[in-house]
Design an enzyme around this catalytic site. Structure first.
Site, PDB file in Angstrom:
ATOM      1  N   ALA A 228       0.601  -1.240  -0.287  1.00 48.35           N
ATOM      2  CA  ALA A 228      -0.060   0.202   0.039  1.00 48.35           C
ATOM      3  C   ALA A 228       0.911   1.159  -0.071  1.00 48.35           C
ATOM      4  O   ALA A 228       0.881   1.752  -0.860  1.00 48.35           O
ATOM      5  CB  ALA A 228      -1.245   0.199   1.428  1.00 48.35           C
ATOM      6  N   TYR A 229       2.028   1.275   0.644  1.00 47.42           N
ATOM      7  CA  TYR A 229       2.248   2.274   0.562  1.00 47.42           C
ATOM      8  C   TYR A 229       3.000   2.814  -0.375  1.00 47.42           C
ATOM      9  O   TYR A 229       3.713   3.283  -1.071  1.00 47.42           O
ATOM     10  CB  TYR A 229       3.540   1.880   1.901  1.00 47.42           C
ATOM     11  CG  TYR A 229       4.679   3.475   2.264  1.00 47.42           C
ATOM     12  CD1 TYR A 229       4.013   4.686   2.803  1.00 47.42           C
ATOM     13  CD2 TYR A 229       6.144   3.437   2.058  1.00 47.42           C
ATOM     14  CE1 TYR A 229       4.665   5.652   3.275  1.00 47.42           C
ATOM     15  CE2 TYR A 229       7.076   4.673   2.460  1.00 47.42           C
ATOM     16  CZ  TYR A 229       6.289   5.389   3.005  1.00 47.42           C
ATOM     17  OH  TYR A 229       6.891   7.068   3.177  1.00 47.42           O
ATOM     18  N   SER A 230       4.690   1.689  -1.007  1.00 45.51           N
ATOM     19  CA  SER A 230       5.031   2.024  -2.428  1.00 45.51           C
ATOM     20  C   SER A 230       3.839   1.700  -3.337  1.00 45.51           C
ATOM     21  O   SER A 230       4.270   2.988  -3.934  1.00 45.51           O
ATOM     22  CB  SER A 230       5.331   0.735  -1.746  1.00 45.51           C
ATOM     23  OG  SER A 230       6.470  -0.169  -1.189  1.00 45.51           O
TER      24      SER A 230
ATOM     25  N   SER B  69       1.476   3.571  -3.224  1.00 51.14           N
ATOM     26  CA  SER B  69       1.006   4.805  -2.785  1.00 51.14           C
ATOM     27  C   SER B  69       1.665   6.248  -3.363  1.00 51.14           C
ATOM     28  O   SER B  69       1.602   7.222  -3.895  1.00 51.14           O
ATOM     29  CB  SER B  69       0.349   4.868  -1.507  1.00 51.14           C
ATOM     30  OG  SER B  69       0.874   4.850  -0.492  1.00 51.14           O
TER      31      SER B  69
END
Length: 272
Positions: free
Chosen positions: A178-180, A182
Site C-alpha cells: 500500500a505504501y509503495s 501510493s
C-alpha cells in the site's frame, strides 16, 4: 582620507555587506505564503520550522490540531494552525479558500501527510480497506491540495509545489504494498503536473526520502527498518535537517528550471 580611515571604511563596508547577505539568506521566503500538510510531526514539522525561520507565513495543516498548537502557537500572526481531515476534498477546498483569504495568496505547497498502513505483509495478505485508506492519505491528499491551490498560482504566474514521495515509490519495498504503490502514484502525479503547469511559472516536484528518523519510522517493526536501512550505501538514516534543507531549496525561487522531477534523498540507494 588617511590609509587608516580608508581601511576602517573598507572593514565597515564589508561587515555591512556580509550582514545584509546573511539577512537576505535568512529571509529567503520573506513575503511568501506557504501551506504545509502533515506539519505536526516528522518531516512536515521540520519543514514548517525551516520555512518559518526563513521568513515565510505558513498555514499548517494536520489532523492533530493539538500537536500544531503545542509546536507553533508562539509564532502568532505568522502562522495559521488548522486541524483538518486532509482526505476530505470539500474540507481541503474550504481550508485553501480560508488561507487565501487570510494571506492573500499561496506561493508554496508542501504535501507531507503520509502513513505506512499495515506492513510486513505479502500482497495477498493486504486488505482492500487498508489499501484504500493509505491511498486516500498519501495520494488523494496531494491531488486535493494541489487541485485547490493551482488556480491561484496560475493567476499570479508563480508557484512551488512539492509532494513528499518515498524511495519505496521508486523501488517498491517488499511487505509494504500500500505504501509503495501510493508513493509511486505520487511520483506519477508529480510528472504529470510538472508538465501541465510548466508555462505558468509553477514548478511541481517530488522528494523521495529513504529512511529518515521520524516517528513514522520509529513505529515500524524493527525487521522492516533493517530491511530498508541495509539498502542505503551510507549505512545510516537521513536526518530531518537534511530533509528540510533540501526542501527549502526545491520550493525557493532559485529552483526555477526543474519541474516534474523526483529529488533523491536516499544516501545513494536510488539515484534515478
Amino acid at each position: 582620507m588617511s590609509k587608516k580611515r580608508f581601511l576602517r571604511w573598507i572593514y565597515a563596508f564589508n561587515y555591512t555587506f556580509i550582514t545584509d547577505l546573511q539577512a537576505i539568506k535568512m529571509n529567503e521566503f520573506n513575503q511568501q505564503a506557504a501551506l504545509v500538510t502533515g506539519a505536526a510531526s516528522g518531516i512536515g514539522l521540520a519543514i514548517a520550522h525551516k520555512l518559518l525561520a526563513e521568513g515565510a507565513k505558513v498555514a499548517l495543516l494536520d489532523c492533530n490540531e493539538k500537536g500544531l498548537q503545542n509546536e507553533f502557537a508562539g509564532y502568532k500572526e505568522q502562522v495559521m494552525l488548522i486541524g483538518v481531515d486532509i482526505t476530505d476534498e470539500a474540507l481541503v477546498q474550504e481550508t485553501v479558500d480560508q488561507v487565501l483569504a487570510h494571506f492573500g495568496k499561496i506561493d508554496i505547497l508542501v504535501n507531507c501527510v503520509g502513513i505506512t498502513g499495515a506492513t510486513n505483509l505479502k500482497s495477498h495478505e493486504v486488505s482492500s480497506e487498508n489499501l484504500h485508506k493509505v491511498f486516500e492519505v498519501n495520494f488523494m491528499s496531494c491531488f486535493y491540495t494541489s487541485k485547490a491551490v493551482l488556480p491561484s498560482m496560475m493567476a499570479q504566474n508563480y508557484g512551488r509545489i512539492l509532494h513528499i514521495a518515498s524511495i519505496a515509490g521508486k523501488e517498491g519495498n517488499a511487505g509494504m504494498l500500500a505504501y509503495s504503490a501510493s508513493k509511486a502514484a505520487v511520483i506519477g502525479l508529480t510528472k504529470v503536473q510538472g508538465k501541465e503547469y510548466a508555462e505558468y511559472g509553477i514548478t511541481v516536484n517530488a522528494l523521495a526520502p529513504a529512511v529518515i528518523q521520524t516517528p513514522l519510522v520509529d513505529a515500524l517493526p524493527d525487521v522492516q527498518v533493517k530491511y530498508m536501512t541495509d539498502k542505503i550505501p551510507m549505512k545510516r538514516c537521513g536526518t530531518l535537517d537534511e530533509a528540510a534543507d533540501l526542501v527549502a531549496y526545491i520550493v525557493s525561487s532559485k529552483n526555477s528550471f526543474t519541474t516534474g522531477f523526483t529529488f533523491d534523498l536516499s544516501g545513494g540507494r536510488a539515484t534515478y
